[in-house]
Design a protein around this motif. Structure first.
Motif, PDB file in Angstrom:
ATOM      1  N   ARG A 115       0.898  -1.251  -0.035  1.00 62.01           N
ATOM      2  CA  ARG A 115       0.057  -0.086  -0.087  1.00 62.01           C
ATOM      3  C   ARG A 115       0.929   1.178   0.089  1.00 62.01           C
ATOM      4  O   ARG A 115       0.638   2.228  -0.812  1.00 62.01           O
ATOM      5  CB  ARG A 115      -0.876   0.068   1.117  1.00 62.01           C
ATOM      6  N   ALA A 118       2.296   1.925  -3.500  1.00 63.97           N
ATOM      7  CA  ALA A 118       1.119   2.301  -4.334  1.00 63.97           C
ATOM      8  C   ALA A 118       1.003   3.943  -3.981  1.00 63.97           C
ATOM      9  O   ALA A 118       0.873   4.657  -5.099  1.00 63.97           O
ATOM     10  CB  ALA A 118      -0.113   1.672  -4.086  1.00 63.97           C
ATOM     11  N   HIS A 119       1.110   4.327  -2.813  1.00 63.10           N
ATOM     12  CA  HIS A 119       0.876   5.780  -2.535  1.00 63.10           C
ATOM     13  C   HIS A 119       1.997   6.473  -2.966  1.00 63.10           C
ATOM     14  O   HIS A 119       1.963   7.619  -3.610  1.00 63.10           O
ATOM     15  CB  HIS A 119       0.705   5.862  -0.884  1.00 63.10           C
ATOM     16  N   LEU A 121       3.989   5.746  -5.504  1.00 66.51           N
ATOM     17  CA  LEU A 121       3.891   5.943  -7.102  1.00 66.51           C
ATOM     18  C   LEU A 121       2.999   7.199  -7.231  1.00 66.51           C
ATOM     19  O   LEU A 121       3.264   7.819  -8.167  1.00 66.51           O
ATOM     20  CB  LEU A 121       3.168   4.602  -7.504  1.00 66.51           C
ATOM     21  N   GLY A 122       1.942   7.256  -6.574  1.00 62.73           N
ATOM     22  CA  GLY A 122       1.037   8.377  -7.040  1.00 62.73           C
ATOM     23  C   GLY A 122       2.049   9.810  -6.573  1.00 62.73           C
ATOM     24  O   GLY A 122       2.037  10.784  -7.380  1.00 62.73           O
ATOM     25  N   ALA A 160       0.442   6.805 -14.741  1.00 58.65           N
ATOM     26  CA  ALA A 160       1.151   6.486 -13.297  1.00 58.65           C
ATOM     27  C   ALA A 160       0.088   6.839 -12.124  1.00 58.65           C
ATOM     28  O   ALA A 160       0.034   6.097 -11.258  1.00 58.65           O
ATOM     29  CB  ALA A 160       2.347   7.285 -13.132  1.00 58.65           C
ATOM     30  N   THR A 163      -2.626   4.432 -12.457  1.00 65.40           N
ATOM     31  CA  THR A 163      -2.321   2.921 -11.896  1.00 65.40           C
ATOM     32  C   THR A 163      -2.161   3.198 -10.202  1.00 65.40           C
ATOM     33  O   THR A 163      -2.362   2.059  -9.602  1.00 65.40           O
ATOM     34  CB  THR A 163      -0.912   2.802 -12.489  1.00 65.40           C
ATOM     35  N   ALA A 164      -1.406   4.054  -9.732  1.00 63.60           N
ATOM     36  CA  ALA A 164      -1.607   4.307  -8.217  1.00 63.60           C
ATOM     37  C   ALA A 164      -3.004   4.361  -7.534  1.00 63.60           C
ATOM     38  O   ALA A 164      -3.183   3.767  -6.542  1.00 63.60           O
ATOM     39  CB  ALA A 164      -0.658   5.495  -8.017  1.00 63.60           C
ATOM     40  N   LYS A 165      -3.879   5.071  -8.206  1.00 61.85           N
ATOM     41  CA  LYS A 165      -5.135   5.008  -7.660  1.00 61.85           C
ATOM     42  C   LYS A 165      -5.745   3.585  -7.718  1.00 61.85           C
ATOM     43  O   LYS A 165      -6.442   3.361  -6.726  1.00 61.85           O
ATOM     44  CB  LYS A 165      -6.051   6.027  -8.372  1.00 61.85           C
ATOM     45  N   LEU A 168      -4.102   1.458  -5.151  1.00 66.70           N
ATOM     46  CA  LEU A 168      -4.571   1.693  -3.804  1.00 66.70           C
ATOM     47  C   LEU A 168      -6.129   1.077  -3.442  1.00 66.70           C
ATOM     48  O   LEU A 168      -6.363   0.576  -2.548  1.00 66.70           O
ATOM     49  CB  LEU A 168      -4.764   3.297  -3.488  1.00 66.70           C
ATOM     50  N   ILE A 246       5.510  -2.112  -8.216  1.00 67.04           N
ATOM     51  CA  ILE A 246       5.866  -0.550  -8.238  1.00 67.04           C
ATOM     52  C   ILE A 246       7.247  -0.358  -7.652  1.00 67.04           C
ATOM     53  O   ILE A 246       7.948   0.430  -8.183  1.00 67.04           O
ATOM     54  CB  ILE A 246       4.804   0.040  -6.937  1.00 67.04           C
TER      55      ILE A 246
END
Ligand code: SF4
Ligand code: MSK
Length: 665
Positions: A115, A118-119, A121-122, A160, A163-165, A168, A246
């Protein structure tokens, strides 16, 4: 194959070290650890090895052996086959609930790590993460596609962000199926659907498992373990896979690279910084800054010849695979690193960090720094990582280490022991090395398995455990398997055990059987492949899926001649990993003691016979190491027989027609 040879291969224990030989007073097989222990013992320093001698494991077991329940205030209840808890809970129910809760904790650890990435990456995509960028765009596009993100001619940044959203959202998703299961073979997906264990969302599965194991809810052992399977799958094909993908996107997909390992990689004349834990972000930045001109000059101004960044545990695996940073040890080496007296600073993030480090660091000059918002340790300095100022924080930490160089005490003892290794076998790199830039594929691997040069693939993964001689089980199994033409793949601390004992270099092919050796020679690889950190067990899932897709070895992961072993496991994450592999169709063996669920015949039967029926894979606990070896070989040979590839074939060149025919085998 002669009967004699066959008999030896199927009963390897008869010609190798016996189990009683394996149990010894020696606490480690790592010579560097033994050398240092002599040194610290004379100084009266207490380590995990001493504590393991002083304190035996609880004979009742607060859950690990399955007979004790403390899920409500009427307990703890200690039950037997003929005696229930106050509420009437049986041994099977309690053993299943305890195991399920361990799996929930393990899956949470991996997934929370995923997680955070993923955060991140955003944040990187939005330009809010100092010094970080997307380094592998191709991998981003592939991952985005797997998540159903529209690609077209859109800007990388927008892809990107989406993808991150989406990544998550997989944690909180309430219904449906998590997208990444689409990577698994079709037949496997159907098996999961039929058994109603396709994960909906990572958090949902963990919460439901915790609810169902609360006092007075789910009381059917098999039903409880079905939810444990669903939760573990949400880790392997969800949280862990997100973390791996990621990490590759942000820090590059690993490719084979040479490095050195063990405590001898600490430098007497340089500022030594150890990165430890599991998260790659801050450590990648620190490693990159280690040759920053200004910082090196600053180090020199304080009397050091440079800055030496090294690693422990899985953070080490992450920076090793991408930057060639030396891993100086695995789980049981962490205290020993500080005990060299040569570590200016150890920066830890999350997981597998012994609390004892806080007190130990005070006895030396070492500064212990915690960097995650989730982890504080008494005695440590807390310097929380923030994406917006990651580089500034990394610089501050390095400067703190440099300033501490002059505080080294007189006694510095760095064992002069190192080994060479090659790491970085991502699934993408394995495809590339097998087929070359223009024909990358798993075909050569499948062909080698089909014609018997490689008998099968065994993943030897997981931790060290202070109840066992450090690295011994990993090393024994690895040696015995490569000798018999089984390709060994490794992650986590198991990988570092092999690296330290020198079998992760192409030259180690001399310890391999003739078949495996011929492949190592042709491709130029070691007989033991380093695939990464604990979360990178998800790479093994991807490799298995791609091997099935390549054809000739059945239609599902459960058809493949493969197995997984966790011989020195200690972490709850290992239980989640073992469960998601079993539920993906792999035969998994855990070794060492204590054996969870040992007390419940009902639960053992569910995890072996019933899981085999439902998922084509099973998870078994076997304490005798020779038996582990025998069982794994037996299993792989049974799969070879079912595929009708048990008779060694002469090597032939496959044309397209032959390949098409193989797909129908
Ligand atoms: Fe005892 Fe049942 Fe409470 Fe567990 S849930 S502690 S078995 S009364
Ligand atoms: S670090 S989980 S001791 S492998 Fe991944 Fe090692 Fe086990 Fe921690």
């Amino acid at each position: 194959m002669s009967n004699d040879k066959k008999e030896k291969e199927n009963n390897p224990g008869s010609e190798t070290q016996s189990y009683s030989d394996m149990v010894s007073d020696m606490v480690s097989e790592d010579r560097a650890i033994l050398e240092l222990l002599e040194c610290v013992e004379s100084e009266g320093i207490c380590t995990v090895f001493d504590r393991a001698k002083q304190m035996k494991p609880c004979p009742i077991g607060s859950g690990i052996s399955g007979i004790c329940c403390k899920n409500c205030a009427m307990g703890p209840c200690r039950v037997r086959e003929d005696k229930t808890g106050l509420c009437g809970a049986t041994l099977g129910t309690i053993a299943a609930r305890n195991l399920a809760r361990h799996i929930a904790a393990g899956a949470s650890a991996h997934s929370d790590h995923g997680r955070d990435l993923a955060h991140l990456l955003g944040q990187v995509a939005e330009g809010k993460a100092q010094g970080l960028m997307i380094k592998d765009e191709l991998k981003l596009l592939k991952f985005a596609k797997n998540l159903g993100i529209e690609i077209g001619d859109r800007d990388t940044k927008d892809i990107a962000i989406d993808t991150a959203k989406k990544a998550l959202s997989l944690f909180g998703q309430q219904e449906g199926e998590i997208d990444l299961i689409n990577i698994a073979p079709k037949k496997r997906q159907e098996i999961w659907r039929k058994n109603k264990v396709v994960p909906r969302g990572v958090d949902r599965e963990v919460v439901e498992l915790m609810h169902r194991t609360h006092m007075g809810v789910d009381q059917d052992a098999e039903h409880i373990l079905d939810q444990a399977v669903r939760t573990a799958l949400s880790d392997g094909w969800g949280g862990s896979m997100i973390a791996t993908e990621i990490t590759d996107i942000l820090f590059t997909t690993p490719q084979a690279l040479p490095a050195k390992t063990n405590l001898g990689m600490l430098k007497k004349d340089e500022v030594n910084i150890v990165v430890h834990g599991h998260e790659p972000t801050l450590s990648e930045i620190i490693a990159e800054l280690s040759d920053d001109k200004e910082l090196v000059e600053y180090a020199k101004s304080k009397g050091a010849n440079g800055i030496n960044v090294v690693g422990i545990c899985c953070t080490a695996n992450e920076v090793l695979m991408r930057q060639g940073i030396a891993p100086i040890g695995n789980f049981l080496s962490q205290e020993m690193a500080i005990a060299t007296g040569a570590v200016e600073l150890m920066v830890v993030d999350i997981q597998c960090i012994m609390q004892a480090l806080g007190e130990l660091a005070k006895k030396y000059h070492t500064k212990l720094v915690t960097s995650s918002a989730k982890c504080k340790i008494p005695g440590a300095i807390h310097m929380e990582f923030e994406e917006e100022k990651g580089v500034d924080i990394a610089r501050q930490i390095i400067k703190m280490a440099i300033d501490n160089f002059g505080n080294r005490k007189e006694r510095v003892h760095i064992p002069e022991i190192t080994s060479d290794l090659v790491a970085g076998f991502s699934h993408e790199y394995i495809r590339y090395m097998l087929g070359g830039r223009f024909r990358e594929s798993f075909r050569p691997l499948n062909d080698a398995i089909i014609d018997g040069r490689i008998q099968g693939v065994v993943a030897i993964v997981g931790c060290n455990n202070a109840r066992l001689t450090q690295d011994r089980y990993h090393n024994f199994l690895t040696r015995e398997l490569i000798k018999r033409d089984y390709l060994v793949v490794q992650t986590g601390c198991g990988a570092l055990a092999s690296a330290k004992c020198g079998v992760m270099i192409p030259e180690a092919m001399e310890y391999a059987g003739e078949g495996l050796k011929s492949i190592c020679e042709a491709v130029g690889i070691p007989p033991v492949l380093h695939l990464g950190s604990c979360v990178d067990n998800s790479r093994i899932l991807t490799v298995l899926s791609e091997v099935v897709e390549e054809g000739g070895l059945g239609e599902d992961i459960s058809d493949l001649p493969v197995a997984g072993i966790a011989p020195e496991w200690m972490s709850e994450k290992a239980l989640s990993i073992g469960t998601y592999f079993a539920a993906s169709g792999v035969y998994v063996v855990f070794s060492g003691e204590p054996i969870p669920v040992e007390s419940s015949e009902e639960v053992k039967d569910i995890m072996t016979r019933k899981w085999e029926e439902k998922y084509g894979g099973r998870l078994e606990y076997v304490s005798n190491i020779n038996e582990v070896l025998n069982k794994v070989i037996e299993h792989i040979q049974s799969r070879r027989k079912a595929l009708k590839i048990d008779v060694k074939k002469e090597r032939v060149l496959f044309d397209m027609e032959a390949r098409r025919a193989l797909k129908d085998v």
